[in-house]
Design an enzyme around this catalytic site. Sequence first.
Site, PDB file in Angstrom:
ATOM      1  CD  GLU A   1       3.302  -4.112  -6.689  1.00 25.48           C
ATOM      2  OE1 GLU A   1       3.732  -4.703  -5.673  1.00 25.48           O
ATOM      3  OE2 GLU A   1       3.251  -2.872  -6.779  1.00 25.48           O
TER       4      GLU A   1
ATOM      5  CD  GLU B   1       0.285  -0.498  -5.959  1.00 29.56           C
ATOM      6  OE1 GLU B   1      -0.549  -1.386  -6.263  1.00 29.56           O
ATOM      7  OE2 GLU B   1       1.203  -0.689  -5.133  1.00 29.56           O
TER       8      GLU B   1
HETATM    9  C1  DCB Z   1       2.860  -2.913  -3.446  1.00 29.37           C
HETATM   10  C2  DCB Z   1       1.495  -3.533  -3.399  1.00 29.37           C
HETATM   11  C3  DCB Z   1       0.570  -2.871  -2.443  1.00 29.37           C
HETATM   12  C4  DCB Z   1       1.346  -2.400  -1.271  1.00 29.37           C
HETATM   13  C5  DCB Z   1       2.249  -1.290  -1.779  1.00 29.37           C
HETATM   14  C6  DCB Z   1       3.218  -0.769  -0.737  1.00 29.37           C
HETATM   15  O1  DCB Z   1       3.749  -3.781  -2.812  1.00 29.37           O
HETATM   16  F1  DCB Z   1       0.919  -3.586  -4.618  1.00 29.37           F
HETATM   17  O2  DCB Z   1      -0.426  -3.756  -2.094  1.00 29.37           O
HETATM   18  O3  DCB Z   1       0.495  -1.899  -0.290  1.00 29.37           O
HETATM   19  O4  DCB Z   1       2.981  -1.686  -2.904  1.00 29.37           O
HETATM   20  O5  DCB Z   1       4.012  -1.761  -0.262  1.00 29.37           O
HETATM   21  C7  DCB Z   1       0.759  -2.261   1.014  1.00 29.37           C
HETATM   22  C8  DCB Z   1      -0.037  -1.366   1.923  1.00 29.37           C
HETATM   23  C9  DCB Z   1       0.049  -1.823   3.324  1.00 29.37           C
HETATM   24  C10 DCB Z   1      -0.300  -3.290   3.419  1.00 29.37           C
HETATM   25  C11 DCB Z   1       0.558  -4.099   2.473  1.00 29.37           C
HETATM   26  C12 DCB Z   1       0.202  -5.568   2.431  1.00 29.37           C
HETATM   27  O6  DCB Z   1       0.396  -0.050   1.787  1.00 29.37           O
HETATM   28  O7  DCB Z   1      -0.768  -1.055   4.150  1.00 29.37           O
HETATM   29  O8  DCB Z   1      -0.114  -3.737   4.749  1.00 29.37           O
HETATM   30  O9  DCB Z   1       0.397  -3.583   1.140  1.00 29.37           O
HETATM   31  O10 DCB Z   1      -1.051  -5.762   1.938  1.00 29.37           O
HETATM   32  C13 DCB Z   1       5.108  -3.683  -3.020  1.00 29.37           C
HETATM   33  C14 DCB Z   1       5.665  -2.842  -3.953  1.00 29.37           C
HETATM   34  C15 DCB Z   1       7.039  -2.836  -4.157  1.00 29.37           C
HETATM   35  C16 DCB Z   1       7.851  -3.651  -3.418  1.00 29.37           C
HETATM   36  C17 DCB Z   1       7.298  -4.511  -2.476  1.00 29.37           C
HETATM   37  C18 DCB Z   1       5.935  -4.507  -2.260  1.00 29.37           C
HETATM   38  N1  DCB Z   1       9.229  -3.650  -3.631  1.00 29.37           N
HETATM   39  N2  DCB Z   1       5.400  -5.375  -1.257  1.00 29.37           N
HETATM   40  O11 DCB Z   1       9.712  -3.005  -4.517  1.00 29.37           O
HETATM   41  O12 DCB Z   1       9.979  -4.314  -2.858  1.00 29.37           O
HETATM   42  O13 DCB Z   1       6.152  -6.247  -0.766  1.00 29.37           O
HETATM   43  O14 DCB Z   1       4.218  -5.276  -0.872  1.00 29.37           O
END
Ligand code: DCB
Length: 473
Positions: free
Chosen positions: A313, A400
């Site tokens: 991402e 994902e």
């Molecule tokens: C993505 C990442 C993934 C993340 C998930 C949910 O991030 F590819 O690594 O996973 O989506 O956010 C989360 C885990 C948490 C962990 C965190 C940090 O579920 O347990 O603490 O990663 O490693 C996204 C996807 C979309 C957006 C932002 C994120 N968005 N983000 O649209 O704003 O900031 O992580």
Amino acid sequence: MKKIFNTLICAILIVVLCLLAAKIINMHNNPRYLNDGYEEYYRKEVKDDKISELTEKDNTKDNLENSNNTSSKIAENVQNNTITKKNENKSKTNNNIKSEEIKTVTDDKKQETVVSYDKNASSKENNNIDTVNKEEPKVCSANEELDKETNTCVCKVGYEKDSNGTCVKKETPVVTKNNLVSYNGWLKIKDNTLVNERNEKIQLKGMSTHGLQWYGEYANEETIKDLKEMGSNLIRIAMYTEENGYISNRNIKEKVAKIVEIAKKEDMYVIIDWHILSDGDPLIHKEEAKEFFREMSLKYKDYPNVIYEICNEPNGNVTWENNIKPYAEEVIKVIRENSKKSIIIVGTPTWSQEVDKPANNKINDELVMYALHFYSGTHTEWLRERAKEALKEIPIFVSEWGVSDASGNGGVYKEETLKWLKFMKENNISWANWSLSNKNESSAMLITGAPSNKISEEYLSESGIIVRDALKN
Ligand code: DCB
């Protein structure tokens, strides 16, 4: 007296000779008495013990120039071998058709047959052709051809009748046997969607691990088997680069290798995901990525089940043109040195949401797909609309997605999730769900406290139940 008698005999002889000559000329003019002419204009077809005679008709120059129908009828006759002898015969019996040229232009959609004639031919001469026509061959439309036996139009090969009876191009068939690697082999892309070696559409569905450094143990022989039982043919390995991932701990590769081997044994596809996240710009670790994918693609060059996802991402101040595309081109080049046939997934700007960017500026590689990631609480209809548009230009892989909001937590958005699942199914979009873990967050498949050695009903979270149903159908 003798002189008069001789003259009389001569006169009678001349008259008899003239009559004979006239008869011969008449025979010559009538094609019925000439082998070539006979073959030219009459071809006897024995059908149901009946002799039917098909005759070429309407060869007048005027008709040819004014009527496309006529020329296509003739074209059909030519195609159907109604006319058995070619131009030489025509010129013997009827000089008006001096040259005939048949061009067949074929592309996906249409097949056209053009017959062109010598424009100098006189229409008067053309009219000399006898017209004996018992059953006129049908004129078929572009996607049809004539069945000579029944004189009806049938769909051409590769076309089928739709509900209105119109011949339309056959849809790429959906996988008929099973969705595993041994049947489907090396995957390809056709009409912006994933197909197997037999050109049948295939949808990959499965779980993504959580970060390997945290929940890697949830991807093991037992759980992967259980997931396969539930209907998955895919597992995604999320190898974080930062947050104590690969960059600071190269040993994590061993866990990747273990999962790849389990997937291979279970006949499942597997995605090796270079999980950039806090490092939003893929160029930051470009050299490490090249080194990593060089090693992976060499190791797995003969594995049809391995798919490479080269930047999870991208986010932050990162654009397709300046950061992602140049990065991807370099990494893809490295992978292609070892593996020409693997599918490669490339992330898109803003946490893999801007699929519209590569849609206007594709990477030059037949086996590249573009990542679209969604979280149902955050990403709704507007993102499906964007995906729908992009699909006209590029293949999309939802490598994902989660039932939660974009943080991975904060409620289960079931209704929106079902809309996404329907959308992905309708468009044959492959997917991996976030995440195969028991983390206390709503996107996790398992409830807190669930063991790591099996996936069973009693340990499924609300998310897990939705995903289990989606894997089944
Ligand atoms: C993505 C990442 C993934 C993340 C998930 C949910 O991030 F590819 O690594 O996973 O989506 O956010 C989360 C885990 C948490 C962990 C965190 C940090 O579920 O347990 O603490 O990663 O490693 C996204 C996807 C979309 C957006 C932002 C994120 N968005 N983000 O649209 O704003 O900031 O992580």
